[in-house]
Motif scaffolding. Structure first.
Motif: not given
Lengths: 303, 330
Positions: A251, B172, A242-243, A227-228, A257, A255, B167, A246-247
């Motif tokens: 995930f 990022a 957070l769920p 994650g960032f 990425f 999404k 996110e 997540f990250q």
């Protein structure tokens, strides 16, 4: 009436103790089984029961990825000069010295040349046990030189990220390493040389927001935190928990990425296949020991 | 009257005195006294601002009345035409993009916008940009490249937005791509850090041929509060963190991260936005003129060399001899 209330479990910390400790037996944090350390080494630090991926050192990573566990390290002697003269609870110089002592390395990345299934490659592997794998000027410089080497040799580049992000103790200079490495990756990109980014647990902050997300393929290990912003920062911002998941790698795959999640035991074969699919072939013409090909002062590693 | 910061207390005392005097019937003596007090206040303010500590500079950089990107656009550009949206997801209000004339020349303008009153702050998400903001910025910069127009960037953000949607939409990746593509953009890019240069959220639109910084702006890898919370486990030690992190314009000039400091009027840009803008104008004109004469390969080589040299051997790191190079193999 409940006299004895169930105590609430505190918010799970994200910092798992996943470095393999000293000792013969290791308890898997995921399935709880006791694992014999030699068995764990044989399975590349992956739990044979539940496939939990333990964190791996940079040298273990290079051994695992490169043929015969051999490589030539580059720029091993680069050492930070503490450009800000930074001190928090203790001087940064002392932290550096302690990390150098502990890891036997000068900073948080090893950059090396070697072969992956016969294909000459340049690999940068980050070392989490060196100040959380954080990126300061040395990490930035070594990776940039690695990218430039990959470009000059037209050798595919692989960067294995394992980092909390930019290193605070080197201030804005750390931040600028993001731009420096990304600029070099831009040249590599336009030259048509493959760059595979491997994201392992954890990959966060300025590392994610620069080279880790710029792979032609972004490949993650299972359940890695990627994650960032750190999960705690986000929880503070939104003021809620957070769920689950997540990250995590799954995930990010969902999404869009990252391109794939690959079990560590399949990683080398996958990278080899991808590089062949991108048109790179095993180089049989040159001798297997890469050091013969360069006049580099860097000494070869391994035997 | 501009909002006063805690360290401006001595000035505040004088200003109160002036206010009290001006409420009384005006006599020539009183007017003279007011004028004298005003001169003294200006002098005192200039004196304070000559010796600002790093944390005080952070406060000035975050001042609610500090001129924003849109203020500079209003003061220095004509026919500004805003362009909205990243063509992927949404329009991020925390980053404003568009084209405008600058001294008769069409240019692209990109910048963070924090908002000033409560309503506009919420509208602008306090300057915390989301992925779509960075993608919009890149889209507009690619347009600038297409039409061979220089890009002027104003940087002023606490950070990229640290939230769930940021996110899941890949903030990022958005920042990373900007870093790579801005390094290769075939038109001149001039960056002005005009307020807070907050970490990756700032850098995500701050790769260019020139990086300029207003005198009381700050630029850092992490906000001092965040740094203090991590290193000292106490956010209140932000003052020390601001010192340690070297966030000020003179520090960054010395580290080779910025090219030039743009002076601000005494008391900071918020005291006199017009005077601040005039100084910004002068440096932008000068740097754009220098860059305009370069051919594209030279421009890109120099931009690469500029960031390549951040963290140089001898300054930031050294090379020690290590026995046997690498060590073990598996």
């Amino acid at each position: 009436m409940a006299w004895f209330k169930k105590t609430r479990k505190p918010i799970e910390t994200t910092e798992k103790v996943s470095r393999v400790p000293e000792g013969l037996w290791v308890k898997c944090p995921s399935c709880g089984r006791a694992l014999y350390h030699k068995d764990l080494a044989a399975t590349l630090q992956v739990c044979p029961h539940c496939a939990h991926h333990f964190r791996m050192s940079a040298t273990e990573r290079l051994s695992m990825l490169l043929d015969d566990g051999r490589w030539t390290e580059h720029d091993a002697g680069l050492r930070s000069l503490d450009p800000l003269g930074f001190t928090d609870t203790k001087p940064y110089r002392d932290r550096l010295a302690a990390s150098i002592e502990k890891t036997g390395q000068q900073d948080a990345v090893i950059v090396a040349s070697g072969r992956l299934e016969g294909i000459p490659v340049v690999v940068a592997a980050m070392e989490y046990s060196f100040i959380g794998g954080s990126m300061g000027v040395v990490v930035g410089e070594k990776i940039t030189r690695g990218v430039e080497r990959a470009l000059a040799e037209r050798a595919p580049l692989i960067i294995v990220s394992c980092s909390g992000g930019a290193r605070m103790m080197e201030g804005a200079l750390s931040l600028m390493q993001m731009a420096k490495i990304s600029a070099a990756l831009g040249r590599l990109d336009r030259a048509g040389v493959p760059y595979l980014s491997i994201l392992t647990d954890p990959t966060t902050g300025g590392v994610t927001a620069s080279f880790a997300m710029l792979g032609d393929l972004n490949i993650a290990e299972p359940k890695a935190l990627i994650g960032f912003a750190g999960p705690r920062v986000i929880e503070q911002t939104i003021r809620q928990k957070l769920p689950d998941g997540f990250q995590r790698s799954e995930f990010l795959l969902e999404k869009g990425f990252i391109d794939m999640i690959v079990d560590r035991r399949e990683l080398k074969a996958t990278l080899g296949r991808v590089l062949r699919l991108f048109g790179h072939r095993p180089d049989r013409a040159r001798p297997a020991a890469p050091e013969a090909a360069t006049g580099d002062v860097d000494a070869p590693a391994g035997a | 009257m501009a909002e006063l910061l805690d360290f401006e207390e001595p000035v505040a005392v004088l200003l109160k005195e002036i206010e009290a005097l001006s409420l009384m019937p005006q006599t020539p003596e009183r007017q003279a006294a007011i004028a004298q007090l005003e001169a003294r206040a200006a002098e005192l303010r200039a004196e304070i601002y000559r010796n600002l500590k790093p944390w005080q500079r952070v406060q000035v950089a975050r001042h609610p009345n500090r001129p924003s990107m849109l203020d500079y656009v209003e003061l220095l550009f004509t026919e500004f035409t805003e362009i909205h949206g990243d063509r992927r997801f949404a329009d991020d209000k925390a980053i404003v993009t568009g084209f405008a004339f600058f001294h008769g020349e069409p240019v692209a303008v990109v910048g963070h916008q924090k908002g000033r009153d409560t309503k506009s702050k919420i509208y602008r998400n306090f300057g915390y940009a989301k992925p779509e903001g960075y993608r919009k910025a890149l889209r507009v910069m690619k347009l600038a490249e297409k039409f061979n127009r220089p890009v002027i960037v104003f940087v002023d953000t606490p950070a990229a937005y640290p939230g769930i949607e940021s996110e899941e939409r890949g903030v990022a990746e958005a920042i990373a791509l900007n870093l790579r593509e801005m390094a290769l953009l075939e038109v001149p890019i001039v960056i002005l850090v005009s307020g807070e240069g907050g970490s990756g959220g700032a850098l995500g639109i701050a790769v260019g041929d020139r990086v300029l910084m207003q005198e009381f702006s700050v630029y850092s890898v992490i906000p001092p509060e965040g740094c203090a919370a991590i290193l000292w486990r106490d956010a209140a030690r932000k003052v020390e963190a601001a010192e340690a992190l070297k966030v000020t314009a003179p520090d960054l000039l010395e580290l080779g991260i910025i090219d030039e400091i743009v002076p601000e009027p005494p008391g900071g840009a918020h005291q006199d936005p017009k005077a601040a803008a005039a100084r910004v104008d002068e440096v932008l004109v000068r740097h754009l003129r220098e860059l305009r004469d370069l051919d594209v390969p030279t421009l890109l080589d120099r931009r690469y060399a500029k960031f390549r040299s951040m963290g140089r051997e001898g300054q930031a790191f050294t090379t020690v001899t290590v026995a046997g190079g690498g060590d073990q193999a598996g």
